[in-house]
Design an enzyme around this catalytic site. Structure first.
Site, PDB file in Angstrom:
ATOM      1  N   GLY A 148       0.557  -1.060  -0.185  1.00  0.00           N
ATOM      2  CA  GLY A 148      -0.039   0.036  -0.438  1.00  0.00           C
ATOM      3  C   GLY A 148       0.716   1.115   0.112  1.00  0.00           C
ATOM      4  N   GLY A 149       0.751   2.065   0.553  1.00  0.00           N
ATOM      5  CA  GLY A 149       1.048   3.998   0.510  1.00  0.00           C
ATOM      6  C   GLY A 149       2.359   3.202   1.504  1.00  0.00           C
ATOM      7  N   GLY A 183      25.618  12.168 -28.563  1.00  0.00           N
ATOM      8  CA  GLY A 183      25.189  12.650 -27.200  1.00  0.00           C
ATOM      9  C   GLY A 183      25.644  11.910 -25.902  1.00  0.00           C
ATOM     10  N   ALA A 184      25.864  10.966 -26.771  1.00  0.00           N
ATOM     11  CA  ALA A 184      26.586  10.084 -25.655  1.00  0.00           C
ATOM     12  C   ALA A 184      27.138  10.641 -24.739  1.00  0.00           C
ATOM     13  CB  ALA A 184      26.340   8.356 -25.435  1.00  0.00           C
TER      14      ALA A 184
END
Ligand code: HXC
Length: 519
Positions: A171-172, A406-407
């Site tokens: 859960g949370g 870009g790398a």
């Protein structure tokens, strides 16, 4: 009551508190192969160092007959102690008391120890083993969680926060560990999910086991929620001790410096031969890391997740250093969404906690294709670029082989404020690999060629030409983008020298409320 009796009464109450939810439930915990909250804390901390607080706190709930069932300490054990003599704050949920479920008072206890850790500037370690919000308490348990979350958020980047998951975390409740710096799970008994298998079945119809939904393997390999997967609790607690040894107490301090018996000028001859002649043949970057760090000791983080990039801690001349390295042995070390996210988070952790960063580059680029584009490679790649570019800690980058496109820019390049950028003579720094480049540059010529053999010869000639010109570090070095080209076997020494020179580095980013990293 006589004073003597009062003392005896205290001793009895303490003994009772230490039994948590009672012997039967402790036996049941042991039968599952799990330790109790106090046993775990004692294994984690230096012997005899634990000081427990709030042992006499009990819950205040009067619903569903709960007022008749109270346990000293409620469902969590809190306090402080030491790891290798350094102060840490701890909470461990006690599954023997209402399944470790979170009550209002439990939340108050956890918040108290978190506040103390912040006040004293010491790491906080949480051991989670809980059935979630205490159902009988309703909304006060939810508020309690939110109080914890807020403290996790404010402590982020101030003190190291570590979460061990030694039981259910559902859960949370999962969001407190998720907000911390490191999550560790055991192979058995440990699971995390926002909604359990029953809810999953009723909402989506999917039939899935607890392990397949949120077990250690899933979170180590697929989701990346967990940074460490360990065989059992003892190994996990030792791992946390190791991890702490690489970290400072808080963001205003440096990590402890260890005595280093490994010669700083040790030559690692094997590195001169580690790069295969064929650029398409992989090699194991972990061998490089093992060859250069002190005593070959490397604490790998996120070992099983996005294995095309390696992140973790090593030491150079005793100084704790974060290492980010492309792994040619897995997917050729390419950058994709997961590896970018993984490395970005690690870089930001190191930067927040004054840990210098060493980057080892062998990257053919970003993984092309619709799968990656749809998954947001643009935004995830930008995270890594942002993290490196924003980081002000000492940054040393070594390019071993490929550094394309870009790398190249992303991987702690000079222009992203890399302090010392070195390359091996085997480095290839270019806009793209030779094959791809020739396809683009010679496309028109090639489309006119009908003879396949003639075409192949032409491509091979052009590839050779391209490689001759660009598949080396000298062009980058001629522009000063690479500070020096170094002999591979001398890498350890050059790294140590560089970090030594950077000890007095001072760089401040422009003043702002906070940056807006592309999330
Ligand atoms: C009160 C709880 C409890 C809970 C377990 N117990 N969970 N009591 N509130 N949430 C109690 C049980 O009644 C039992 O009491 C003891 O703890 C041990 O539980 P068992 O079920 O016997 O253990 P086990 O078989 O190991 O199963 C563990 C479990 C199961 C899988 C965690 O207990 C379970 O499903 N619990 C409910 C989980 C849940 O739905 N929680 C709420 C999630 S929502 P006795 O007296 O018999 O020892 C949530 C919202 C958080 O947490 C939101 C935050 C923002």
């Amino acid at each position: 009551m006589e004073n003597k009796q009062k003392v005896q009464n205290l001793i009895n109450l303490r003994d009772k508190a230490k039994l948590g939810g009672g012997e039967k439930r402790i036996a049941s915990q042991h039968a599952k192969g799990k330790f109790t909250a106090r046993e775990r804390i004692h294994m984690l901390l230096d012997e005899g160092s634990f000081e427990e607080l709030d042992m006499f706190v009990t819950h205040r709930c009067n619903n569903f007959g709960l007022e008749k069932e109270k346990y000293l300490g409620d469902g969590v054990v809190i306090g402080h102690g030491t790891i290798d003599g350094r102060s840490v704050y701890v909470f461990a949920q006690d599954f023997t008391i209402f399944g470790g479920s979170l009550s209002e008072t439990m939340a108050l206890k956890i918040c108290k120890v978190m506040d103390m850790a912040m006040k004293m500037g010491a790491p906080i370690i949480g051991i989670n083993d809980s059935g979630g919000a205490r159902i009988q308490e309703g909304v006060t348990a939810l508020a309690g969680y939110a109080e914890i979350f807020e403290r996790n958020i404010l402590a982020s980047g101030v003190i190291p926060q570590i979460s061990a998951i030694f039981g259910p975390c559902a859960g949370g409740a999962v969001y407190s560990p998720a907000l911390t710096d490191f999550v560790l799970m055991t192979e058995q008994n440990s699971y995390m999910f926002v909604t359990g298998p029953k809810v999953v079945k009723s909402v989506t119809g999917e039939d899935i086991s607890v392990e397949d939904l949120g077990g250690a393997d899933v979170h180590a390999r697929k989701s990346g929620v967990s940074h460490f997967r360990v065989a059992d609790e003892q190994t996990g607690l030792q791992k946390i001790r190791d991890l702490i040894s690489y970290l400072p107490q808080n963001n205003l301090e440096e990590a402890p410096i260890e005595e280093c018996a490994d010669p700083i000028d040790r030559l690692e001859d094997a590195l001169n031969d580690i790069i295969p002649n064929n650029p398409n043949v992989p090699y194991d970057m972990k061998k490089v890391i093992g060859g250069i760090v002190d005593n070959s000791e490397f604490l790998e983080v996120h070992k099983d997740y996005a294995r095309n990039i390696i992140v973790g801690f090593g030491r150079f001349n005793g100084i704790s250093t974060g290492i980010v390295a492309n792994q040619p042995n897995f997917l050729a070390g390419i950058l994709d969404c997961d590896s970018s996210r993984k490395a970005a988070r690690f870089v930001r952790f190191c930067d927040a906690f004054n840990i210098p960063i060493l980057t080892l580059v062998d990257v053919p680029g970003f993984l092309p294709g619709s799968g990656q584009e749809y998954a947001g490679i643009i935004i995830h790649g930008a995270k890594l670029m942002f993290a490196f570019g924003e980081a002000t800690v000492p940054k040393v980058t070594i390019t071993l082989r490929k550094s394309y496109g870009g790398a190249h820019d992303v991987m702690s390049s000079k222009q992203l404020r890399g302090d010392f950028n070195y390359a091996w003579p085997t480095a290839e720094i270019a806009v793209m690999g030779a094959g791809g480049a020739i396809e683009v540059l010679e496309g028109r010529t090639l489309s006119k060629m009908e003879n396949a053999e003639e075409k192949a010869i032409y491509i091979s000639q052009k590839v050779n030409e391209y490689q001759e010109k660009f598949a080396n570090p000298y062009q980058a070095a001629s522009y000063g983008y690479i500070d020096d080209i170094i002999e591979p076997r001398n890498t350890r020494f050059r790294i140590i020298r560089a970090f030594q020179a950077l000890q007095t580095k001072k760089v401040l980013n422009p003043l702002k409320k906070h940056s807006n990293i592309p999330l």
